[in-house]
Structures are given as structure tokens and as C-alpha cells.
Motif scaffolding. Structure first.
Motif, PDB file in Angstrom:
ATOM      1  N   SER A   1       0.867  -1.173   0.000  1.00 47.45           N
ATOM      2  CA  SER A   1       0.000   0.000   0.000  1.00 47.45           C
ATOM      3  C   SER A   1       0.904   1.223   0.000  1.00 47.45           C
ATOM      4  O   SER A   1       2.083   1.124   0.383  1.00 47.45           O
ATOM      5  CB  SER A   1      -0.882   0.013   1.252  1.00 47.45           C
ATOM      6  N   PRO A   2       0.381   2.379  -0.398  1.00 46.65           N
ATOM      7  CA  PRO A   2       1.219   3.590  -0.325  1.00 46.65           C
ATOM      8  C   PRO A   2       1.767   3.845   1.085  1.00 46.65           C
ATOM      9  O   PRO A   2       2.928   4.232   1.244  1.00 46.65           O
ATOM     10  CB  PRO A   2       0.275   4.704  -0.774  1.00 46.65           C
ATOM     11  N   GLY A   3       0.955   3.599   2.105  1.00 46.69           N
ATOM     12  CA  GLY A   3       1.410   3.801   3.480  1.00 46.69           C
ATOM     13  C   GLY A   3       2.540   2.861   3.862  1.00 46.69           C
ATOM     14  O   GLY A   3       3.526   3.271   4.485  1.00 46.69           O
ATOM     15  N   HIS A   4       2.398   1.598   3.499  1.00 42.22           N
ATOM     16  CA  HIS A   4       3.443   0.628   3.809  1.00 42.22           C
ATOM     17  C   HIS A   4       4.729   0.967   3.056  1.00 42.22           C
ATOM     18  O   HIS A   4       5.833   0.851   3.607  1.00 42.22           O
ATOM     19  CB  HIS A   4       2.968  -0.787   3.465  1.00 42.22           C
ATOM     20  N   ALA A   5       4.599   1.407   1.811  1.00 45.14           N
ATOM     21  CA  ALA A   5       5.773   1.808   1.029  1.00 45.14           C
ATOM     22  C   ALA A   5       6.492   2.974   1.703  1.00 45.14           C
ATOM     23  O   ALA A   5       7.732   3.008   1.732  1.00 45.14           O
ATOM     24  CB  ALA A   5       5.367   2.164  -0.396  1.00 45.14           C
ATOM     25  N   ARG A   6       5.742   3.932   2.239  1.00 45.17           N
ATOM     26  CA  ARG A   6       6.369   5.066   2.941  1.00 45.17           C
ATOM     27  C   ARG A   6       7.131   4.593   4.181  1.00 45.17           C
ATOM     28  O   ARG A   6       8.231   5.071   4.467  1.00 45.17           O
ATOM     29  CB  ARG A   6       5.330   6.115   3.314  1.00 45.17           C
ATOM     30  N   VAL A   7       6.548   3.640   4.917  1.00 45.39           N
ATOM     31  CA  VAL A   7       7.208   3.102   6.108  1.00 45.39           C
ATOM     32  C   VAL A   7       8.493   2.370   5.710  1.00 45.39           C
ATOM     33  O   VAL A   7       9.544   2.569   6.327  1.00 45.39           O
ATOM     34  CB  VAL A   7       6.257   2.172   6.895  1.00 45.39           C
TER      35      VAL A   7
ATOM     36  N   LYS B   1      10.312   2.795   3.047  1.00 42.89           N
ATOM     37  CA  LYS B   1      11.267   3.795   2.574  1.00 42.89           C
ATOM     38  C   LYS B   1      11.945   4.487   3.753  1.00 42.89           C
ATOM     39  O   LYS B   1      13.171   4.647   3.768  1.00 42.89           O
ATOM     40  CB  LYS B   1      10.561   4.818   1.683  1.00 42.89           C
ATOM     41  N   ALA B   2      11.174   4.879   4.747  1.00 42.52           N
ATOM     42  CA  ALA B   2      11.750   5.537   5.925  1.00 42.52           C
ATOM     43  C   ALA B   2      12.704   4.601   6.667  1.00 42.52           C
ATOM     44  O   ALA B   2      13.787   5.020   7.110  1.00 42.52           O
ATOM     45  CB  ALA B   2      10.638   6.005   6.866  1.00 42.52           C
ATOM     46  N   GLU B   3      12.338   3.328   6.776  1.00 40.99           N
ATOM     47  CA  GLU B   3      13.212   2.363   7.448  1.00 40.99           C
ATOM     48  C   GLU B   3      14.509   2.165   6.660  1.00 40.99           C
ATOM     49  O   GLU B   3      15.589   2.074   7.244  1.00 40.99           O
ATOM     50  CB  GLU B   3      12.491   1.038   7.636  1.00 40.99           C
ATOM     51  N   LEU B   4      14.416   2.107   5.346  1.00 41.84           N
ATOM     52  CA  LEU B   4      15.614   1.956   4.522  1.00 41.84           C
ATOM     53  C   LEU B   4      16.501   3.195   4.596  1.00 41.84           C
ATOM     54  O   LEU B   4      17.733   3.083   4.615  1.00 41.84           O
ATOM     55  CB  LEU B   4      15.231   1.650   3.070  1.00 41.84           C
ATOM     56  N   GLU B   5      15.901   4.370   4.655  1.00 42.81           N
ATOM     57  CA  GLU B   5      16.683   5.599   4.795  1.00 42.81           C
ATOM     58  C   GLU B   5      17.408   5.631   6.135  1.00 42.81           C
ATOM     59  O   GLU B   5      18.566   6.061   6.212  1.00 42.81           O
ATOM     60  CB  GLU B   5      15.787   6.827   4.627  1.00 42.81           C
ATOM     61  N   GLU B   6      16.762   5.154   7.187  1.00 45.32           N
ATOM     62  CA  GLU B   6      17.412   5.076   8.495  1.00 45.32           C
ATOM     63  C   GLU B   6      18.557   4.062   8.457  1.00 45.32           C
ATOM     64  O   GLU B   6      19.648   4.321   8.978  1.00 45.32           O
ATOM     65  CB  GLU B   6      16.397   4.689   9.574  1.00 45.32           C
ATOM     66  N   LEU B   7      18.320   2.926   7.822  1.00 46.53           N
ATOM     67  CA  LEU B   7      19.360   1.912   7.680  1.00 46.53           C
ATOM     68  C   LEU B   7      20.555   2.478   6.917  1.00 46.53           C
ATOM     69  O   LEU B   7      21.709   2.301   7.321  1.00 46.53           O
ATOM     70  CB  LEU B   7      18.794   0.681   6.968  1.00 46.53           C
ATOM     71  N   ARG B   8      20.284   3.189   5.822  1.00 42.92           N
ATOM     72  CA  ARG B   8      21.364   3.798   5.033  1.00 42.92           C
ATOM     73  C   ARG B   8      22.163   4.774   5.892  1.00 42.92           C
ATOM     74  O   ARG B   8      23.401   4.757   5.877  1.00 42.92           O
ATOM     75  CB  ARG B   8      20.793   4.513   3.804  1.00 42.92           C
TER      76      ARG B   8
END
Length: 165
Positions: free
Chosen positions: A133-139, A141-148
Motif C-alpha cells: 500500500s502507499p502507506g506501507h511503502a512510505r514506512v 522507505k523511511a526504514e531503509l533511509e534510516e538503515l542507510r
């Protein structure tokens, strides 16, 4: 004794199996994502890295090569051939800055700006392929940005120091 004749005396610990590796989950996911992008980008005649360059320029035209590299986490040795190819395709121009001849400014041509309209459905097509879902994709993405960010911070530490567990 040859390597093929060697066998492990015991099963490796679970942490040393392929399926336990976060890096492999990320790597194999990127490969799958790449297949989806290749399909969507074929009509535009762009590779995925070229598409990323175009995304940055559609967002902010007229950036320096160094700013583009920082935004994409690419060094100039990787970025320069991408830009040359996009320039040969007639999508952008590279010009020395009038203020600082060491700087090269990248600007879209009209063809590069026009390509933006043709690319406008790609994000939705990729989102559909993810099954998110768009909401899950945003979550995600945010988790991957934090990981990066965490990985970049750890990479900046001296080699004999690691981040705490």
C-alpha cells in the motif's frame, strides 16, 4: 586436498546461512526491483541509473555534477559516463560554470524536460508491482533511509571501531 573435497564438520551456525543475511535480502530485493524498473524504463530508453539522474534534474534543474553525485551517492567516475550518455541522447547539457570553471553545471534540454511527462506513471507502476500500500511503502522507505544513514555513519568510523550492537 582440493576445496571441492573438503566438507564442513558441522552445520554452520544459523547466523552464517544465506537466508539469515540482511545484506542478501537487500541485494536480492534490489535485483528484483531492477527487473521491474527495466520493464518500465524500456519505453523511455533509460537505464535505472540514468532514470535516477533524470529524477534529480526534474526536481532541480541546473545542478552541479558534484551536487548531483552527492544526491545520488555516486562518485564522479561513475556519474560522468552516465551524464555523457544522457547528453549524447539529447536529454541534458553539461557546461562549465561561468563563476567557477572547476564546476560543471548540468541542465535539461527541452527533450529532457519533455521526458518527464512520459515518466510520470512509473512510480505508480512500480508501487503496484511491490504489492505494498502507499502507506506501507512510505514506512519501508523511511526504514531503509534510516538503515542507510546508520550504515554510512558506521562506514565513517575508523576501521578498528564498530558501532555498538
Amino acid at each position: 586436498m582440493s576445496r571441492s573435497n573438503l566438507s564442513l564438520a558441522a552445520t554452520p551456525p544459523a547466523r552464517l546461512t544465506l537466508d539469515a543475511q540482511l545484506c542478501f535480502a537487500l541485494y536480492s530485493t534490489q535485483l528484483a526491483m531492477g527487473k521491474i524498473y527495466r520493464r518500465h524504463l524500456a519505453d523511455l530508453g533509460l537505464t535505472y541509473p540514468q532514470y535516477l539522474v533524470m529524477l534529480v534534474l526534474w526536481e532541480a534543474d541546473g545542478v552541479t555534477v558534484s551536487a548531483l553525485g552527492e544526491r545520488l551517492y555516486l562518485d564522479s567516475a561513475t556519474l560522468t559516463p552516465l551524464l555523457k550518455r544522457l547528453q549524447a541522447m539529447g536529454l541534458l547539457r553539461r557546461d562549465r560554470s561561468a563563476q567557477d570553471q572547476r564546476q560543471v553545471c548540468v541542465t535539461l534540454t527541452q527533450a529532457g524536460r519533455d521526458l518527464w511527462r512520459r515518466a510520470s506513471d512509473i512510480p505508480q507502476g512500480v508501487l503496484c508491482a511491490t504489492g505494498c500500500s502507499p502507506g506501507h511503502a512510505r514506512v519501508l522507505k523511511a526504514e531503509l533511509e534510516e538503515l542507510r544513514a546508520n550504515l554510512l555513519a558506521a562506514a565513517a568510523l575508523p576501521e578498528n571501531r564498530t558501532a555498538p550492537d
